[in-house]
Design a protein around this motif. Structure first.
Motif, PDB file in Angstrom:
ATOM      1  N   ARG A  51       1.651   1.479  -7.406  1.00  0.00           N
ATOM      2  CA  ARG A  51       2.021   0.315  -6.600  1.00  0.00           C
ATOM      3  C   ARG A  51       1.401  -0.963  -7.141  1.00  0.00           C
ATOM      4  O   ARG A  51       1.962  -2.050  -7.002  1.00  0.00           O
ATOM      5  CB  ARG A  51       1.580   0.519  -5.150  1.00  0.00           C
ATOM      6  CG  ARG A  51       2.216   1.694  -4.432  1.00  0.00           C
ATOM      7  CD  ARG A  51       1.690   1.781  -3.015  1.00  0.00           C
ATOM      8  NE  ARG A  51       1.966   0.555  -2.261  1.00  0.00           N
ATOM      9  CZ  ARG A  51       1.432   0.276  -1.067  1.00  0.00           C
ATOM     10  NH1 ARG A  51       0.581   1.123  -0.527  1.00  0.00           N
ATOM     11  NH2 ARG A  51       1.735  -0.841  -0.451  1.00  0.00           N
ATOM     12  N   TRP A  52       0.245  -0.850  -7.774  1.00  0.00           N
ATOM     13  CA  TRP A  52      -0.493  -2.049  -8.188  1.00  0.00           C
ATOM     14  C   TRP A  52      -0.643  -2.171  -9.702  1.00  0.00           C
ATOM     15  O   TRP A  52      -0.924  -3.249 -10.200  1.00  0.00           O
ATOM     16  CB  TRP A  52      -1.890  -2.057  -7.555  1.00  0.00           C
ATOM     17  CG  TRP A  52      -1.861  -2.148  -6.076  1.00  0.00           C
ATOM     18  CD1 TRP A  52      -1.619  -3.255  -5.312  1.00  0.00           C
ATOM     19  CD2 TRP A  52      -2.072  -1.077  -5.144  1.00  0.00           C
ATOM     20  NE1 TRP A  52      -1.671  -2.954  -3.971  1.00  0.00           N
ATOM     21  CE2 TRP A  52      -1.954  -1.612  -3.833  1.00  0.00           C
ATOM     22  CE3 TRP A  52      -2.351   0.289  -5.279  1.00  0.00           C
ATOM     23  CZ2 TRP A  52      -2.109  -0.845  -2.699  1.00  0.00           C
ATOM     24  CZ3 TRP A  52      -2.508   1.041  -4.137  1.00  0.00           C
ATOM     25  CH2 TRP A  52      -2.378   0.488  -2.868  1.00  0.00           C
ATOM     26  N   GLN A  82      -5.906   3.466   0.937  1.00  0.00           N
ATOM     27  CA  GLN A  82      -5.117   3.432  -0.284  1.00  0.00           C
ATOM     28  C   GLN A  82      -3.712   2.876  -0.042  1.00  0.00           C
ATOM     29  O   GLN A  82      -2.874   2.934  -0.936  1.00  0.00           O
ATOM     30  CB  GLN A  82      -5.006   4.835  -0.902  1.00  0.00           C
ATOM     31  CG  GLN A  82      -6.340   5.423  -1.281  1.00  0.00           C
ATOM     32  CD  GLN A  82      -6.175   6.739  -2.011  1.00  0.00           C
ATOM     33  OE1 GLN A  82      -5.078   7.174  -2.312  1.00  0.00           O
ATOM     34  NE2 GLN A  82      -7.289   7.382  -2.309  1.00  0.00           N
ATOM     35  N   LEU A 128      -9.584   0.499  -8.877  1.00  0.00           N
ATOM     36  CA  LEU A 128      -8.394   1.342  -8.909  1.00  0.00           C
ATOM     37  C   LEU A 128      -8.165   1.971 -10.278  1.00  0.00           C
ATOM     38  O   LEU A 128      -7.841   3.157 -10.386  1.00  0.00           O
ATOM     39  CB  LEU A 128      -7.175   0.511  -8.499  1.00  0.00           C
ATOM     40  CG  LEU A 128      -5.808   1.191  -8.626  1.00  0.00           C
ATOM     41  CD1 LEU A 128      -5.722   2.385  -7.684  1.00  0.00           C
ATOM     42  CD2 LEU A 128      -4.689   0.197  -8.328  1.00  0.00           C
ATOM     43  N   GLU A 147      -2.261  -3.877   1.375  1.00  0.00           N
ATOM     44  CA  GLU A 147      -1.605  -4.782   0.448  1.00  0.00           C
ATOM     45  C   GLU A 147      -2.420  -4.984  -0.813  1.00  0.00           C
ATOM     46  O   GLU A 147      -1.870  -5.167  -1.900  1.00  0.00           O
ATOM     47  CB  GLU A 147      -1.351  -6.125   1.138  1.00  0.00           C
ATOM     48  CG  GLU A 147      -0.361  -6.045   2.302  1.00  0.00           C
ATOM     49  CD  GLU A 147      -0.137  -7.404   2.927  1.00  0.00           C
ATOM     50  OE1 GLU A 147      -0.767  -8.383   2.459  1.00  0.00           O
ATOM     51  OE2 GLU A 147       0.656  -7.495   3.874  1.00  0.00           O
ATOM     52  N   ASN A 148      -3.726  -4.993  -0.679  1.00  0.00           N
ATOM     53  CA  ASN A 148      -4.597  -5.200  -1.829  1.00  0.00           C
ATOM     54  C   ASN A 148      -4.913  -3.865  -2.496  1.00  0.00           C
ATOM     55  O   ASN A 148      -5.025  -2.838  -1.834  1.00  0.00           O
ATOM     56  CB  ASN A 148      -5.895  -5.876  -1.392  1.00  0.00           C
ATOM     57  CG  ASN A 148      -5.654  -7.241  -0.784  1.00  0.00           C
ATOM     58  OD1 ASN A 148      -4.786  -7.987  -1.248  1.00  0.00           O
ATOM     59  ND2 ASN A 148      -6.415  -7.565   0.256  1.00  0.00           N
ATOM     60  N   PRO A 149      -5.065  -3.879  -3.821  1.00  0.00           N
ATOM     61  CA  PRO A 149      -5.377  -2.615  -4.515  1.00  0.00           C
ATOM     62  C   PRO A 149      -6.748  -2.092  -4.135  1.00  0.00           C
ATOM     63  O   PRO A 149      -7.666  -2.870  -3.853  1.00  0.00           O
ATOM     64  CB  PRO A 149      -5.328  -3.017  -5.998  1.00  0.00           C
ATOM     65  CG  PRO A 149      -5.571  -4.486  -6.011  1.00  0.00           C
ATOM     66  CD  PRO A 149      -4.956  -5.012  -4.749  1.00  0.00           C
ATOM     67  N   ASN A 152       7.327   4.910  -6.744  1.00  0.00           N
ATOM     68  CA  ASN A 152       6.631   4.079  -5.774  1.00  0.00           C
ATOM     69  C   ASN A 152       6.392   4.879  -4.510  1.00  0.00           C
ATOM     70  O   ASN A 152       7.221   5.663  -4.076  1.00  0.00           O
ATOM     71  CB  ASN A 152       7.519   2.866  -5.454  1.00  0.00           C
ATOM     72  CG  ASN A 152       6.778   1.842  -4.643  1.00  0.00           C
ATOM     73  OD1 ASN A 152       6.532   2.055  -3.478  1.00  0.00           O
ATOM     74  ND2 ASN A 152       6.441   0.721  -5.286  1.00  0.00           N
TER      75      ASN A 152
END
Length: 503
Positions: A217-218, A12, A21, A15-17, A249
């Motif tokens: 975050r995403w 979790q 999600l 960088e990528n979700p 965040n």
């Protein structure tokens, strides 16, 4: 290079979700996961109830005249463990950056307890298993309810707590029945096969769960926390000054912010008094105490904790007296007596509706009315004294009324705990203080709630059992009724804040 799906489920913080999600961090999924966790806890607690007496005799070679003693001891150990671990879990949960991690650790404890109760043959192994089971229950109830308070805005939290109550009721309802039937038809190992299957499903859902503050975050539309502790969704507010439930965040270790409408009155636990002056010694002392202790200065919270204590006492009082009374009056065996608990538990499935009403009208009146209306059916239990069809129907009807009236109190009290923390932190931020910090105090508040409820689970059976034994069933009935009616008074006065304070 894309990551495998299974790794995306576990990770979790890349960088990528995470995969899916939006759905894994949705309110519905989180509420369902917590409700299943509560159901799993209650199911594993109750499914072995009809099995343990036989296991003690066949595996531990306990003599028949000592079985009742050890069954009582194992029940007490579970309650004591739940009581002891609740404040610890609350403090740890508020001082860690994730609710998900403690929930997974609690699930490991539950799995270990299940293995010990399944494979163990010594009393000492059963004792350790029950301690782990109580510790796991503390994690589920403290961290799980705190996660809901983080996720669901206060105006919808009552209904969310209603679903949790329904999960608890379903576990209490089906576990002993399935445990007894499966044990009789398929044996000891088959009972624990059900337990392992349910734990496996619970593991999957808890791994899939993504907390809102992580999802922020995403997800661009996720609320962000501002410097002054309030939150904003951006231009879609169209100039309205609204303080919403939000998440910072993860790089800042955020948590849910205050969820109140700007301009809402300052709802307090008691009428204004000199002790509220910021310069008084009591105020200075209170500001230095950890949240676990400073929350106890709130009469509003104390009223909710007292309600939870009496609530648990009234429900669990039947554990020690109902089966015995039915056997002595109606000459029923264990199966018939166990069915008497159905009318007591079935009304609990109305909890989501009660939670919805709580969100609309507040916690004060459902709680006070529920305790007050429970008094007459409790007192009328004293008229069940003969082996007649009329008395059997009367007993079932009274138990159903008791179940219906007490269900009015569960979701409101759970939601009230969160409301107290939210209002206290709002006042702290308005006065320039730092509030409860990035970890907040939801878990510690629900740790106090869990302690009160566990205390009721210990007090209720003992109180009802001793009164019934030495003073009779009739005396026990009116004592419980008066206790319920008396609890409606502090609920009316302090739930939601001091009733006489001007809004």
């Amino acid at each position: 290079m894309s990551r495998p799906v299974w790794l995306s489920l576990l990770t979790q913080h890349g960088e990528n979700p995470p995969w899916l999600l939006k759905y894994r961090s949705s309110e519905g999924f989180i509420i369902g996961t917590v409700a299943l966790a509560v159901f799993t806890d209650m199911f594993l607690y109750g499914v072995i109830v009809p099995v343990v007496p036989f296991s003690l005799q066949e595996r531990s070679h306990v003599s028949e005249d000592r079985v009742q003693y050890w069954v009582s001891v194992l029940i007490a150990i579970y309650g004591a463990s739940l009581l002891a671990f609740s404040p610890i879990c609350g403090w740890l949960a508020d001082h860690t950056s994730s609710r998900r991690s403690p929930l997974l650790l609690g699930l490991l404890a539950l799995l270990g307890a299940t293995v010990m109760l399944d494979a163990g043959s010594k009393i000492s192994v059963f004792v350790v298993g029950r301690v782990l089971q109580g510790a796991s229950a503390a994690v589920v109830w403290v961290v799980g309810l705190a996660l809901l308070a983080d996720t669901v805005p206060q105006e919808r939290l009552g209904q969310a707590m209603g679903y949790v109550t329904a999960g608890m009721s379903l576990g209490i309802l089906v576990a002993p029945l399935l445990g007894g039937v499966v044990f009789d038809r398929a044996g000891y190992n088959a009972v624990f096969s059900m337990a392992y299957t349910l734990v496996g499903l619970d593991i999957i859902l808890r791994l899939l769960l993504v907390e809102k503050k992580v999802a922020a975050r995403w997800l661009p539309d996720a609320p962000k926390r501002t410097e002054n502790g309030t939150s904003s969704r951006g231009s879609d507010l169209q100039g309205e000054e609204i303080v919403e439930s939000s998440y910072a965040n993860t790089s800042k270790g955020g948590r849910s912010a205050i969820n109140v409408e700007a301009g809402l009155e300052e709802d307090t636990a008691s009428p204004p008094s000199p002790e509220r002056t910021p310069n008084t010694p009591n105020k200075r002392l209170r500001s230095r105490l950890p949240p676990f202790l400073s929350l106890l200065y709130s009469r509003r919270l104390l009223a909710a904790l007292f309600g939870a204590l009496i609530q648990a006492s009234l429900i669990t009082a039947f554990d020690s007296v109902l089966t015995i009374h039915a056997a002595s009056i109606f000459h029923w065996r264990s199966t018939g007596a166990a069915l008497l608990f159905l009318p007591l538990v079935i009304p609990s499935f109305l909890s989501p509706l009660v939670g919805y009403l709580t969100d609309r009208y507040g916690s004060r009146y459902p709680t006070a009315i529920g305790f007050l209306l429970a008094c007459p059916p409790f007192v009328c239990l004293r008229f069940v004294e003969q082996n007649t069809i009329r008395d059997k129907v009367l007993l079932c009807a009274l138990l159903a009324l008791i179940g219906f009236t007490l269900v009015l109190t569960f979701a409101p009290i759970m939601a009230e705990i969160s409301g107290v923390v939210e209002d206290k932190e709002k006042r702290m931020l308005e006065s320039g203080q730092e509030g409860y910090g990035k970890g907040g105090a939801y878990a510690q508040a629900y740790g106090l709630y869990n302690m009160a409820f566990a205390g009721g689970c210990l007090v209720g059976p003992l109180l009802a059992g001793f009164i019934a034994k030495y003073r009779g069933w009739g005396t026990m009935a009116w004592v419980l009724g008066l206790l319920s009616a008396a609890t409606s008074v502090p609920s009316l006065l302090f739930t939601g804040g001091w009733i006489l304070r001007k809004r």
